[in-house]
Enzyme design. Structure first.
Site, mmCIF file in Angstrom:
data_model
loop_
_atom_site.group_PDB
_atom_site.id
_atom_site.type_symbol
_atom_site.label_atom_id
_atom_site.label_comp_id
_atom_site.label_asym_id
_atom_site.label_seq_id
_atom_site.Cartn_x
_atom_site.Cartn_y
_atom_site.Cartn_z
ATOM 1 N N HIS A 184 12.819 -2.782 -1.063
ATOM 2 C CA HIS A 184 12.046 -2.069 -1.995
ATOM 3 C C HIS A 184 12.872 -0.981 -2.819
ATOM 4 O O HIS A 184 13.608 -0.182 -1.982
ATOM 5 C CB HIS A 184 10.781 -1.598 -1.473
ATOM 6 C CG HIS A 184 9.776 -1.178 -2.545
ATOM 7 N ND1 HIS A 184 9.906 0.093 -3.575
ATOM 8 C CD2 HIS A 184 8.721 -1.900 -3.162
ATOM 9 C CE1 HIS A 184 8.951 0.013 -4.272
ATOM 10 N NE2 HIS A 184 8.122 -1.181 -4.055
ATOM 11 N N GLY A 210 1.394 -3.014 -6.188
ATOM 12 C CA GLY A 210 1.328 -1.615 -5.764
ATOM 13 C C GLY A 210 0.031 -1.029 -5.983
ATOM 14 O O GLY A 210 -1.051 -1.107 -5.135
ATOM 15 N N GLY A 211 0.068 -0.002 -6.828
ATOM 16 C CA GLY A 211 -1.159 0.908 -7.010
ATOM 17 C C GLY A 211 -2.553 -0.101 -7.257
ATOM 18 O O GLY A 211 -3.710 0.422 -6.433
ATOM 19 N N SER A 213 3.578 -2.786 -12.229
ATOM 20 C CA SER A 213 2.460 -2.556 -12.929
ATOM 21 C C SER A 213 1.596 -3.679 -13.546
ATOM 22 O O SER A 213 1.009 -3.926 -14.429
ATOM 23 C CB SER A 213 3.012 -1.657 -14.383
ATOM 24 O OG SER A 213 3.465 -0.638 -14.027
ATOM 25 N N TRP A 223 0.743 -1.101 0.040
ATOM 26 C CA TRP A 223 -0.125 -0.052 0.155
ATOM 27 C C TRP A 223 0.676 1.286 -0.034
ATOM 28 O O TRP A 223 0.332 2.539 0.004
ATOM 29 C CB TRP A 223 -0.696 -0.107 1.113
ATOM 30 C CG TRP A 223 -1.852 -0.861 1.044
ATOM 31 C CD1 TRP A 223 -2.391 -1.784 0.119
ATOM 32 C CD2 TRP A 223 -2.920 -1.398 2.096
ATOM 33 N NE1 TRP A 223 -3.293 -2.754 0.383
ATOM 34 C CE2 TRP A 223 -3.661 -2.394 1.488
ATOM 35 C CE3 TRP A 223 -3.296 -0.610 3.592
ATOM 36 C CZ2 TRP A 223 -4.815 -3.060 2.226
ATOM 37 C CZ3 TRP A 223 -4.413 -1.402 4.265
ATOM 38 C CH2 TRP A 223 -5.097 -2.269 3.652
HETATM 39 C C1 PEP Z 1 5.746 -1.994 -6.099
HETATM 40 O O1 PEP Z 1 5.917 -0.683 -5.813
HETATM 41 O O2 PEP Z 1 6.069 -3.023 -5.303
HETATM 42 C C2 PEP Z 1 4.725 -2.045 -7.296
HETATM 43 C C3 PEP Z 1 4.817 -3.260 -7.858
HETATM 44 O O3 PEP Z 1 4.255 -1.069 -7.730
HETATM 45 P P1 PEP Z 1 3.000 -1.035 -8.924
HETATM 46 O O4 PEP Z 1 2.339 -2.259 -9.097
HETATM 47 O O5 PEP Z 1 2.209 0.316 -8.813
HETATM 48 O O6 PEP Z 1 4.001 -0.991 -10.228
#
Ligand code: PEP
Length: 246
Positions: A93, A229-230, A208, A10
């Site tokens: 990360h 993530g998002g 993503s 998150w």
């Molecule tokens: C992340 O930050 O671990 C990540 C995978 O972000 P996103 O899914 O938004 O690319």
């Protein structure tokens, strides 16, 4: 057989602890599957989210831990402080490496400290855009994984590795399934070379992942789940990602 795992990172979201609790409840309501699921809220929301998820199948992870147990480390959280609240932590990360100056040495110390505190660890590794374009992915993974796993020893059952190409995080431009599968194979080669049971260690893909792109990764060789993530901030979207790995 490795159990599949989807972890929602998150990051610095949602805006309030009450929102975090609502999101956690929505994630728990939407989850009906065989896949393991975890969410990693911001530190301040962990107690409330852990409480909201008590009795559910959803695990709580932290987003980071410090490498020391106690002392003059303003703003930091020790791994042992998570006892009873979180079963694991993300470590290494790329946003923490970028913003807080973590290097391979610090990441290695954090991983060992978290494992020593009986936490599971999602160790994040992955190349920058420049390194990708110069065909340096394997060299970066070799360096980042080797730096950490050397002293993991008997705690390896609690180690999970997330391959997260930095150029794919939050850009809407995921890696191809083929690139992710090659990276997973490289990671397992390094683990094997370091004497670890590579076939038992889960490798997730992150960058993503959405309900649209997840199909590629759910079918990719050697990929056992996702770090999201998002898309983890919307319970239905996250549930669709989890479902794809089921
Ligand atoms: C992340 O930050 O671990 C990540 C995978 O972000 P996103 O899914 O938004 O690319």
């Amino acid at each position: 057989m490795r159990e599949r795992l989807v972890v929602g990172n998150w990051k610095m979201n949602p805006p309030t602890i009450a929102d975090a609790v609502s999101l956690a409840r929505a994630v728990a309501r939407a989850h009906h599957g065989a896949v393991s699921v975890a969410v990693a809220p911001p530190f301040v929301a962990i107690p409330a989210v852990a409480d909201a998820l008590a009795g559910s199948d959803i695990a709580v992870y932290a987003q980071d831990v410090h490498w020391e147990e106690r002392g003059a480390y303003t703003s930091q959280i020790a791994a042992s402080m998570l006892r009873g609240l979180a079963v694991g932590s993300i470590v290494g990360h790329s946003e923490v490496r970028r913003d807080l100056g973590d290097d391979d040495g610090r990441v290695a110390k954090k991983v060992l400290r978290a494992l020593a505190a009986d936490l599971r660890v999602v160790l994040c590794v992955g190349e920058s855009e420049d390194e990708f374009e110069h065909d340096e992915t394997d060299a970066v993974l070799e360096r980042q994984v080797r730096a950490v796993v050397r002293s993991v020893g008997s705690s390896q059952g609690r180690l999970i590795i997330a391959y997260e190409p930095i150029w794919a995080i939050g850009t809407g431009r995921p890696a191809t399934a083929e690139h992710a599968a090659k990276a997973a194979a490289k990671i397992r080669n390094v683990l094997r070379d370091e004497g670890l049971a590579a076939e038992d260690i889960r490798v997730l893909y992150g960058g993503s992942v959405s309900s649209i792109t997840v199909g590629d990764f759910a079918g990719a060789r050697g990929i056992d789940g996702a770090l999201v993530g998002g898309a983890s901030l919307k319970a239905d979207e996250f549930a669709a990602i989890v479902h794809a790995f089921g």
